[in-house]
Design an enzyme around this catalytic site. Structure first.
Site, PDB file in Angstrom:
ATOM      1  N   LYS A  82       0.831  -1.195  -0.059  1.00 45.36           N
ATOM      2  CA  LYS A  82       0.050  -0.016  -0.173  1.00 45.36           C
ATOM      3  C   LYS A  82       0.936   1.431  -0.042  1.00 45.36           C
ATOM      4  O   LYS A  82       1.798   1.224   0.867  1.00 45.36           O
ATOM      5  CB  LYS A  82      -0.881   0.125   1.280  1.00 45.36           C
ATOM      6  CG  LYS A  82      -2.546  -0.264   1.008  1.00 45.36           C
ATOM      7  CD  LYS A  82      -3.142  -0.119   2.254  1.00 45.36           C
ATOM      8  CE  LYS A  82      -4.448  -0.047   1.912  1.00 45.36           C
ATOM      9  NZ  LYS A  82      -5.528   0.202   3.282  1.00 45.36           N
TER      10      LYS A  82
HETATM   11  O1  G3P Z   1      -8.557   0.500   4.070  1.00 40.55           O
HETATM   12  C1  G3P Z   1      -8.860   2.272   4.359  1.00 40.55           C
HETATM   13  C2  G3P Z   1      -9.487   1.960   5.607  1.00 40.55           C
HETATM   14  O2  G3P Z   1      -9.134   1.387   6.824  1.00 40.55           O
HETATM   15  C3  G3P Z   1     -10.010   3.629   6.042  1.00 40.55           C
HETATM   16  O3  G3P Z   1     -11.108   3.393   6.812  1.00 40.55           O
HETATM   17  O4  G3P Z   1     -12.570   4.329   8.554  1.00 40.55           O
HETATM   18  O5  G3P Z   1     -10.290   4.913   8.634  1.00 40.55           O
HETATM   19  O6  G3P Z   1     -11.599   6.092   6.863  1.00 40.55           O
HETATM   20  P1  G3P Z   1     -11.709   4.794   7.572  1.00 40.55           P
END
Ligand code: G3P
Length: 215
Positions: free
Chosen positions: A83
């Site tokens: 990533k």
């Molecule tokens: O894969 C990306 C994800 O983990 C981000 O999620 O809820 O932190 O925006 P969030």
């Protein structure tokens, strides 16, 4: 649409993997920090549970530092995907890594233009953050839809992972607009399974069965 689980918690991953519905795992530094364990050991353990793309994120900001970091992570297991953040340095790293045969997942993508750049750099996956786009009053699913349209129109093979999924409707909407993958948190996966009418139906069937099972 394929489903990945967005988690670094091996117990959650193992539980959902037993359902037979997930094809991969995405992690990020925040999810790793939440577990409080050694990064490499967590990634290695996840690779032993799920036979599919396992995303592990670099934390360097310069391409010259991202490359060796990525090479070290990629050496953990053939299924490890690197990533990389959607920055200029990230694009430089992706273009080098893709030529080395190391697959990347460009993350922190918030527009179809960013997704297009990532695909042109050679990313295997791009991750538009649906929930965080919604959080600022824009339409996260619309960014996924535009990315699907542009990639299809120009025959771009980079796969789209709808990320930052906050509830089951995000998953359904991502599927409706043609996202290749949605990476879904454990809690959202659990909500996707349940419906009150299913619970009522199971109870009713079992109660009715009780009346005839010993006939
Ligand atoms: O894969 C990306 C994800 O983990 C981000 O999620 O809820 O932190 O925006 P969030």
């Amino acid at each position: 649409m394929r489903l990945f689980i967005d988690s670094a918690n091996v117990d959650e991953i193992r539980e959902v993997n037993d359902w037979g519905v997930i094809s991969g795992v995405t992690t990020n530094p925040s999810l790793i920090a939440k577990e409080g364990r050694n990064f490499f050991q967590v990634v290695q353990e996840i690779c032993s549970i799920v036979d599919g793309p396992i995303s592990a994120e670099v934390v360097s900001l310069k391409a010259q530092d991202m490359i060796p970091e990525a090479e070290t992570l990629a050496a953990i297991h053939p299924n490890v995907i690197i990533k990389v953040p959607m920055t200029e340095e990230g694009l430089k790293a992706v273009s080098i890594l893709s030529k080395q045969g190391i697959k990347t997942n460009v993350t922190l993508v918030f527009s179809a233009n960013q997704a297009l750049l990532a695909a042109r750099a050679g990313a295997a996956f791009v991750s538009p953050f649906v929930g965080r786009i919604d959080d600022v009053g824009q339409d996260g699913i619309q960014v996924v839809a535009e990315t699907v349209q542009v990639f299809a129109q120009h025959g771009l093979e980079t796969e789209i992972i709808a990320a930052s999924i906050r509830h089951p409707l995000h998953v359904l909407d991502a599927a409706k607009v043609g996202s290749d993958i949605a990476t879904v948190p454990y809690g959202v996966l659990k909500k996707m399974v349940r419906h009150p009418l299913t619970d009522v139906g199971v109870d009713r069937f079992l109660k009715d069965w009780e009346t005839v099972k010993n006939k």
